[in-house]
Design an enzyme around this catalytic site. Structure first.
Site, mmCIF file in Angstrom:
data_model
loop_
_atom_site.group_PDB
_atom_site.id
_atom_site.type_symbol
_atom_site.label_atom_id
_atom_site.label_comp_id
_atom_site.label_asym_id
_atom_site.label_seq_id
_atom_site.Cartn_x
_atom_site.Cartn_y
_atom_site.Cartn_z
ATOM 1 N N LEU A 215 -0.320 45.427 -29.566
ATOM 2 C CA LEU A 215 0.594 44.390 -29.097
ATOM 3 C C LEU A 215 1.229 43.730 -30.308
ATOM 4 O O LEU A 215 0.595 43.592 -31.353
ATOM 5 C CB LEU A 215 -0.158 43.326 -28.285
ATOM 6 N N ASP A 216 2.485 43.281 -30.163
ATOM 7 C CA ASP A 216 3.144 42.543 -31.239
ATOM 8 C C ASP A 216 2.415 41.227 -31.480
ATOM 9 O O ASP A 216 1.760 40.693 -30.572
ATOM 10 C CB ASP A 216 4.601 42.259 -30.874
ATOM 11 N N PRO A 217 2.553 40.652 -32.685
ATOM 12 C CA PRO A 217 1.909 39.352 -32.954
ATOM 13 C C PRO A 217 2.296 38.266 -31.961
ATOM 14 O O PRO A 217 1.458 37.435 -31.599
ATOM 15 C CB PRO A 217 2.393 39.017 -34.368
#
Length: 312
Positions: free
Chosen positions: A45-47
């Protein structure tokens, strides 16, 4: 203070990734909490995204790729009429349709129907997709734009949760390879808003696993080692889509030795070419496959040392 000894622990942790840290950072924290020697993930997942991040320890890492191709569910909020260099709130924001009116709820419903089913989608520059061995985001950070080929993804469903001015909250069920940031931009353009970017993104399910069953890092930190270990699911929880076959001790041993064994179905026969879950005395062995000669051959088994511990 001495560091705890590393453990050859195996299992699957459903982790609820927090905001503003990378998936790798979250996984490394989990690895440290469990004192695990080996750790892997089933897709990042993206930050700026939160939500379900299954983490595999030990022997479970052998099957982590299964969830890479699984269907996923997201909750997201789109900011219509604006664009971001990264497609989300972390990029540089610019207004692209200052004079466009905010769409009506009925208009959003109509437009969104056109995005359900197989659609063509161009991967964003800020993605981990590689070009000449380097991720696209590395080029994007240097101001370079690489030509990308559109590819087909599938959107199983989109539900509107709310529409407040130019903020559209959606629940999206999609197949593997879907970029929600790109989907947001395309929906914004189709609505006449010039585009959109993600204000927030949360993954609420992968396959049959909901985020409601996931554990947060703060909660795990408060637990004892015994309590944390109890949070781990067995490796075969990732493989429930495959039919199960239970073997007696002798054929199980032969498979461990790299030999094939006769397939003797108890009821309905599993056709040749099918991947199966293998068990011996109710212990999970790994994955096998039915051959054209109605035999079982090993495909991906747990290590001999782990298997020995389980069968004593």
């Amino acid at each position: 203070m001495t560091k705890p000894a590393k453990r050859n622990i195996s299992g699957v942790l459903l982790l609820d990734k927090p905001l503003n840290i990378s998936s790798n950072k979250a996984i490394q924290i989990a690895k440290h909490l469990f004192s695990a020697t080996k750790c892997g993930h089933t897709g990042t997942l993206d930050p700026m995204a939160t939500g379900l991040l299954p983490v595999c320890f030990g022997e479970a890492t052998k099957f982590s790729s299964v969830l890479l191709g699984a269907n996923k569910t997201y909750e997201t909020t789109l900011k219509l009429g604006f664009m971001s260099t990264t497609g989300d709130a972390e990029g540089e924001i610019s207004q692209v349709a200052a004079t466009a009116p905010n769409p009506a709820f009925s208009e959003c419903e109509h437009v969104i129907q056109g995005f359900i089913g197989p659609i063509m989608q161009t991967p964003p520059m800020y993605s981990a997709l590689k070009h000449q061995g380097k991720p696209l985001y590395a080029y994007a950070r240097n101001g370079e734009n690489i030509e990308r080929q559109a590819r087909e993804v599938i959107i199983h469903g989109i539900q509107i949760q709310s529409l407040l001015h130019n903020e559209l909250q959606l629940t999206i069920q999609c197949g593997t390879g879907t970029y929600i940031r790109t989907l947001a931009e395309d929906i914004g353009k189709a609505l006449g808003s010039g585009g959109a970017y993600l204000l927030s993104l949360r993954r609420t399910a992968i396959d049959r696993f909901p985020v409601s069953q996931a554990h947060t890092l703060p909660a795990l930190e408060e637990m004892s080692a015994i309590e944390r270990d109890a949070c781990l699911l067995p490796a075969d929880c990732l493989l429930q889509a495959y039919p199960a076959v239970t073997l007696d001790d002798q054929p199980a041993l032969l498979l461990q030795q790299g030999r094939t064994v006769e397939y003797q179905p108890d009821s309905d026969a599993i056709p040749a070419g099918k991947v199966i879950r293998l068990y011996n005395r109710q212990h999970f062995m790994g994955l096998g496959e039915i051959t054209a000669n109605q035999e079982i051959m090993a495909k991906r088994l747990l290590s001999n040392s782990y298997w020995s511990e389980m069968t004593v």
